[in-house]
Design an enzyme around this catalytic site. Structure first.
Site, PDB file in Angstrom:
ATOM      1  N   SER A   6      16.464  26.379  32.671  1.00  0.00           N
ATOM      2  CA  SER A   6      17.107  25.320  31.904  1.00  0.00           C
ATOM      3  C   SER A   6      16.338  23.982  31.888  1.00  0.00           C
ATOM      4  CB  SER A   6      18.513  25.155  32.467  1.00  0.00           C
ATOM      5  OG  SER A   6      19.284  24.383  31.624  1.00  0.00           O
ATOM      6  N   ASP A   8      16.966  25.305  27.653  1.00  0.00           N
ATOM      7  CA  ASP A   8      17.580  26.550  27.175  1.00  0.00           C
ATOM      8  C   ASP A   8      18.707  26.270  26.186  1.00  0.00           C
ATOM      9  OD1 ASP A   8      19.264  25.523  29.113  1.00  0.00           O
ATOM     10  OD2 ASP A   8      19.866  27.473  29.885  1.00  0.00           O
ATOM     11  N   GLU A  35      30.319  17.658  31.192  1.00  0.00           N
ATOM     12  CA  GLU A  35      29.655  16.915  32.258  1.00  0.00           C
ATOM     13  C   GLU A  35      28.939  15.750  31.579  1.00  0.00           C
ATOM     14  OE1 GLU A  35      28.392  19.802  35.732  1.00  0.00           O
ATOM     15  OE2 GLU A  35      27.362  20.358  33.904  1.00  0.00           O
ATOM     16  N   ASN A  89      26.069  14.882  31.882  1.00  0.00           N
ATOM     17  CA  ASN A  89      24.709  15.274  31.489  1.00  0.00           C
ATOM     18  C   ASN A  89      24.662  16.078  30.181  1.00  0.00           C
ATOM     19  OD1 ASN A  89      25.492  17.896  32.176  1.00  0.00           O
ATOM     20  ND2 ASN A  89      24.435  17.888  34.147  1.00  0.00           N
ATOM     21  N   GLY A 131      22.339  21.820  43.191  1.00  0.00           N
ATOM     22  CA  GLY A 131      22.373  23.278  43.265  1.00  0.00           C
ATOM     23  C   GLY A 131      21.284  23.908  42.423  1.00  0.00           C
ATOM     24  N   THR A 132      20.442  23.081  41.813  1.00  0.00           N
ATOM     25  CA  THR A 132      19.391  23.646  40.958  1.00  0.00           C
ATOM     26  C   THR A 132      18.000  23.123  41.305  1.00  0.00           C
ATOM     27  OG1 THR A 132      19.612  21.902  39.313  1.00  0.00           O
ATOM     28  CG2 THR A 132      20.954  23.860  38.971  1.00  0.00           C
TER      29      THR A 132
HETATM   30  C1  G16 Z   1      23.044  23.346  35.641  1.00  0.00           C
HETATM   31  C2  G16 Z   1      24.547  23.572  35.583  1.00  0.00           C
HETATM   32  C3  G16 Z   1      25.263  22.284  35.283  1.00  0.00           C
HETATM   33  C4  G16 Z   1      24.840  21.193  36.274  1.00  0.00           C
HETATM   34  C5  G16 Z   1      23.317  21.080  36.338  1.00  0.00           C
HETATM   35  C6  G16 Z   1      22.858  20.181  37.459  1.00  0.00           C
HETATM   36  O1  G16 Z   1      22.600  22.895  34.413  1.00  0.00           O
HETATM   37  O2  G16 Z   1      24.826  24.533  34.589  1.00  0.00           O
HETATM   38  O3  G16 Z   1      26.643  22.501  35.338  1.00  0.00           O
HETATM   39  O4  G16 Z   1      25.371  19.973  35.899  1.00  0.00           O
HETATM   40  O5  G16 Z   1      22.760  22.351  36.599  1.00  0.00           O
HETATM   41  O6  G16 Z   1      23.328  20.727  38.661  1.00  0.00           O
HETATM   42  P1  G16 Z   1      22.866  20.200  40.065  1.00  0.00           P
HETATM   43  O7  G16 Z   1      23.185  18.745  40.070  1.00  0.00           O
HETATM   44  O8  G16 Z   1      23.664  20.990  41.044  1.00  0.00           O
HETATM   45  O9  G16 Z   1      21.382  20.413  40.168  1.00  0.00           O
HETATM   46  P2  G16 Z   1      21.281  23.487  33.740  1.00  0.00           P
HETATM   47  O10 G16 Z   1      21.177  22.759  32.434  1.00  0.00           O
HETATM   48  O11 G16 Z   1      20.149  23.201  34.661  1.00  0.00           O
HETATM   49  O12 G16 Z   1      21.584  24.944  33.628  1.00  0.00           O
END
Ligand code: G16
Length: 557
Positions: free
Chosen positions: A67, A289, A396, A398, A524-525
């Protein structure tokens, strides 16, 4: 019939797991460097087959994407039969299976799963997959397919959609799980099927309306560009679009100096827009994405800036219209339509946000009489919370989000008998919106079309939209730490429970700023901790953000 030991072992030898690396199913599935992920995709394929068998052969989706992350990252999301995110109990199984070190560990983990969940391996299974434009996508797709075939043997139906947007895979999963007339009404499970469904709905909703100008779209140099090239001629009579960020041939360009995350985090224009965007013209940025979108524009003249003491004269000042602004626009518009249809007593609208929602947006929604819920970050949390309303609007900040119409709401609207022409018009609009808006997951493309419909009906440009409320100045920071998992939260991520003592210090800092609000949570990403800070003034937000960043660094050293 037991699990196919030989095929699984052979597949494991082909895509062995890197020793000592730990994978976890996070905010949006597995996500890390693409080069380390082949073993995980192999296992995701096996798990998708088991999930499908467990659900009597219903189709499960897998999207290979990282993403908004840089090009060298990649990831995998599993998609459940209604096009929604994977059931949380299976997230834990996914993590266990992904971390099985050897073929024999994997066989043990899979056997345990099959036994404990009483999965009938003789059942057929069906998996749809897609991937974004990342260079590692092809190899990961090979690993995924090997996993699917190893586990599914001759009973698996596998559909590879190729390079597509994430929302397209969610949509295709939902469509494939419908039968006969229902599927016909919903749309064909392909990218073209999806785009023509939303283009038809959009053109219908735009009948007799005109956009005030063309929309400039930054495709983040990602797969959104390929989809928009197909969509562009389908909607050209209702909305002219100009595409930038279209370089999908250079992997390094993906999300680099462009895209929704770049714009939202830095509150700035992508450089590619500088010479293109005219004051007052609408622009938006997708992510890699195409499942999130934020809008923005350059001011034409004066605008309200409380931090500067009222109206200031400026031209060409960057103004962001993020997910919060989309949520307020959509909730307000849909709420008005419901009232105009005379259904105000029957259909209740609610809005779901996360802690990142600007305090002004929450206040604005509450003042408008709308219930607002705050849930942890992650589409999966917002989606489930929004399902509780007749019409649930979730975004969100974002830019991830959509509007969900409950099955009962869809029935009420389908059977609605209007008493006046005005009621008839409003009900038709609502039915059109159900076809336009992706009901499985947020989609940047469907979302920007929704915004365009609303603006055209209101005869608004971006400045009128923006005038609803003034965002509190805010900062979003990424802080690198030794171990982000040391930061634990509660209360929808608004409070830290660990490291011990840190929340008390954070509260003390926040109190020093008028309208101060700040929180800290592990991403989380990405391998970082995120800091959000807002205050009544720009310098206040900057100072608070910096002070909290220092606090994070002190507690992580
Ligand atoms: C993903 C999730 C979103 C989240 C974002 C950032 O987005 O689908 O819900 O807001 O990650 O998450 P975090 O702050 O935990 O890194 P994407 O666009 O990366 O798939």
């Amino acid at each position: 019939m037991g699990i196919p030991i030989d095929k699984i072992t052979e597949a494991c030898d082909r895509f062995p797991k890197q020793q000592g690396v730990t994978f976890s199913y996070g905010t949006a599935g597995f996500r890390t460097k693409g080069a380390t992920l082949a073993s995980t995709l192999l296992r995701v394929g096996m798990l998708a087959v088991l999930r499908s068998k467990k659900l009597d052969g219903r189709t499960i989706g897998v999207m290979i994407t990282a993403s908004h992350n840089p090009a060298e990252d990649n990831g995998a999301k599993l998609i459940d039969p209604r096009g929604e995110m994977l059931d949380p109990t299976w997230e834990a199984y996914a993590t266990t299976v992904a971390n099985a070190e050897t073929a024999s560990d994997l066989l043990k983990a899979l056997t345990q799963l099959v036994d404990s969940l009483k999965i009938d391996l003789t059942k057929s299974s069906s998996v749809i997959c897609g991937r974004d434009t990342r260079p590692s996508g092809n190899e990961l797709n090979d690993a995924l397919q090997m996993g699917i075939k190893a586990m599914g043997q001759e009973t698996v139906e596998l559909v590879d959609l190729g390079v597509v947007t994430t929302p397209c895979v969610h949509y295709a999963v939902k469509s494939r799980n419908l039968k006969g007339e229902e599927r016909k009404a919903y749309g064909e499970p392909t990218l073209e099927g999806y785009l023509s469904k939303i283009a038809d709905a959009f053109n219908q909703l735009m009948t007799g309306r005109q956009s005030t100008s063309s929309l400039v779209i930054d495709c983040a140099n990602g797969v959104g560009f390929s989809a928009l090239e197909i969509l562009k001629p389908m909607i050209s009579s209702s909305l002219p679009i100009e595409l930038v960020g279209t370089n999908i041939d250079d992997p390094a360009a993906l999300n680099s100096n462009c895209g929704a995350d770049y714009v939202k985090t830095g509150q700035r224009l992508p450089p590619a827009m500088t010479d293109i965007l005219k004051p007052g013209q609408r622009a938006c940025s997708l992510d890699g994405d195409a499942d999130r979108v934020v809008f923005y524009y350059l001011t034409t003249g004066s605008h309200n800036a409380p931090e500067a003491g009222g109206q200031v004269q400026t031209e060409g000042k960057f103004r962001l219209l993020d997910g919060d602004k989309i949520a307020t626009l959509a909730a307000g518009y849909i709420g008005d339509l419901v009232k105009q249809a005379g259904l105000g007593d029957k259909l209740k609208i609610g809005v779901v946000q996360t802690a990142y929602a600007n305090g002004s947006s929450t206040a604005y929604l509450r003042n408008a009489g709308l219930p607002v819920r705050c849930v942890p970050t992650g589409v999966k949390h917002l989606h489930h919370a929004a399902e509780r309303y007749d019409i649930g609007v979730y975004f969100e900040a974002n830019g991830h989000g959509t509007v969900l119409f409950s099955p009962e709401t869809i029935d009420i609207l389908a059977q609605f008998e209007p008493s006046t022409p005005a009621q008839d018009t409003a009900a038709k609009q609502l039915r059109g919106l159900i076809s336009l808006i992706n009901q499985a997951v947020g989609d940047a493309i469907s979302d920007f079309l929704l915004v365009e419909v609303i603006l055209a009906h209101k005869r608004w440009g971006p400045e009128e939209w923006d005038a609803g409320y003034e965002d509190l100045p805010n900062r979003l920071l990424k802080v690198s730490v030794a171990d982000r998992n040391a930061f634990k939260t509660e209360d929808a991520e608004r409070k830290l429970t660990s490291p011990e003592g840190m929340q008390a210090e954070l509260d003390e800092l926040t109190r020093k700023f008028e309208k101060g609000r700040s929180f800290v949570r592990p991403s989380g990403t990405e391998d970082c901790v995120r800091v959000y800070a807002e205050a009544s003034t720009e310098p206040g937000a900057i100072q608070l953000g910096k002070a909290v960043q220092d606090l994070v660094e002190r507690y992580s050293s």
